[in-house]
Design an enzyme around this catalytic site. Sequence first.
Site, PDB file in Angstrom:
ATOM      1  N   HIS A   1       0.822  -1.213   0.000  1.00 32.70           N
ATOM      2  CA  HIS A   1       0.000   0.000   0.000  1.00 32.70           C
ATOM      3  C   HIS A   1       0.860   1.269   0.000  1.00 32.70           C
ATOM      4  O   HIS A   1       0.339   2.373   0.179  1.00 32.70           O
ATOM      5  CB  HIS A   1      -0.981   0.019   1.175  1.00 32.70           C
ATOM      6  CG  HIS A   1      -2.107  -0.964   1.020  1.00 32.70           C
ATOM      7  ND1 HIS A   1      -3.359  -0.606   0.589  1.00 32.70           N
ATOM      8  CD2 HIS A   1      -2.161  -2.310   1.210  1.00 32.70           C
ATOM      9  CE1 HIS A   1      -4.136  -1.684   0.531  1.00 32.70           C
ATOM     10  NE2 HIS A   1      -3.435  -2.730   0.902  1.00 32.70           N
TER      11      HIS A   1
ATOM     12  N   GLY B   1      -7.590 -13.741  -7.616  1.00 33.30           N
ATOM     13  CA  GLY B   1      -8.039 -13.397  -6.271  1.00 33.30           C
ATOM     14  C   GLY B   1      -7.071 -13.777  -5.170  1.00 33.30           C
ATOM     15  O   GLY B   1      -7.404 -13.696  -3.996  1.00 33.30           O
TER      16      GLY B   1
ATOM     17  N   LEU C   1      -1.832 -12.087  -6.205  1.00 28.26           N
ATOM     18  CA  LEU C   1      -0.603 -12.283  -6.982  1.00 28.26           C
ATOM     19  C   LEU C   1      -0.665 -11.532  -8.318  1.00 28.26           C
ATOM     20  O   LEU C   1       0.114 -11.782  -9.224  1.00 28.26           O
ATOM     21  CB  LEU C   1      -0.366 -13.771  -7.237  1.00 28.26           C
ATOM     22  CG  LEU C   1      -0.227 -14.626  -5.971  1.00 28.26           C
ATOM     23  CD1 LEU C   1      -0.051 -16.092  -6.327  1.00 28.26           C
ATOM     24  CD2 LEU C   1       0.933 -14.138  -5.102  1.00 28.26           C
TER      25      LEU C   1
ATOM     26  N   ASP D   1       1.999  -3.382  -9.596  1.00 27.15           N
ATOM     27  CA  ASP D   1       1.763  -4.672 -10.256  1.00 27.15           C
ATOM     28  C   ASP D   1       2.269  -4.678 -11.689  1.00 27.15           C
ATOM     29  O   ASP D   1       2.949  -5.604 -12.127  1.00 27.15           O
ATOM     30  CB  ASP D   1       0.276  -5.013 -10.228  1.00 27.15           C
ATOM     31  CG  ASP D   1      -0.269  -5.147  -8.820  1.00 27.15           C
ATOM     32  OD1 ASP D   1       0.544  -5.262  -7.881  1.00 27.15           O
ATOM     33  OD2 ASP D   1      -1.498  -5.119  -8.652  1.00 27.15           O
TER      34      ASP D   1
END
Length: 386
Positions: free
Chosen positions: A38, A126, A129, A176
């Site tokens: 985060h 979900g 990853l 990501d």
Amino acid sequence: MSATVDATQVAQEFADIFGTSPDGVWSAPGRVNLIGEHTDYNEGFVLPFAIDRAAAVAIKLREDNTARLRSSHGEQTTVTVDLSTLSHDTMQGWTAYPLGVVWVLRQLGVAIGGFDLYLHSTVPSGAGLSSSAAIECAVATAFNELANASLSRSELVLVGQRAENEVVGAPTGILDQSASLLATDGHAVFLDCRTQESELVPLDLAAAGLLILVVDTKVSHAHATGGYSARRASCELGAEVFGVPALRDISAADLPEASGLLDTETFRRVRHIVTENQRVLDTVAVLADGGPGAIGALLTASHASMRDDFEISCPELDLAVDTALANGALGARMTGGGFGGSAIALIPAAVEATVRDAISQAFADSGFTVPDIFAVSPAPGARKIL
């Protein structure tokens, strides 16, 4: 298929569906975030690595303006879209990821006409990853080549992020997509999310006799809903009250002052981001000085911060972490956005069976869903594979 993508098989399945061979097959990996959770949307630091599980897309350009899309998962029906009507309303379900990328590229002026696309992914959905970014990066890499767009890897990162933000509706940062596009074999990607500058950091687990075990708790999370947006709002409030552009600009030395300015919950959220940024910097330094065997305490401290200050863990993640640590792990933490998903454990390869068995037993004893447990290693980033 196995966890490793078989390009030839993906191409054959494309041919079986569409009756012709694809123009190519492109692959992009999922990721494990080693540390830095985060911090990305707070313009801070992250340290992900690409894993040896990936999304692959086989694509063939068409002469018309029609897109036909098929996935090896779900209902396995072909979705047909008229690209002249491409909008938020026509991008639904799993197709929002590839079509979202196409929409963003077209917004940028890249000429993309009709195409047939077949998707096969070995990244668990979900599980935290980054299965969605793997799809986006594979598609972006493919059309960057097919349309001769000549966009840089850093530009493709922003294409994927924009698709995620504006089409899928998930307020994610660039972590990501950066991991999926910038990674190389045997390295982690040290990323400054403010400047987008990145550096490859050696992460040779095998040479140190170590591996990273992923524990997919099977507790599914969705970034576009629930607690993720609330945590982001808390971070933005903390930065606003402190008078800084982002929490990146607050250091540990500022925390006593912050505690007097912020309500208790917002302060805890801020404290996680500030201390997590420092843990990323410390991890990069420790990897350089002592290698991967020396970072365990930082990983475990990260989990405690996410559990207690950011409050994004869950009983299954805590059990996976605690059980791994009790059975020989050097460090362990949840990874990804939280509220489910996966935990990672840094373990000596020699205790892999012990840790796997202990976690499986602990989940059974607690009445939790059977977890999926597998080892990952730092893998290459997005590329054409056939």
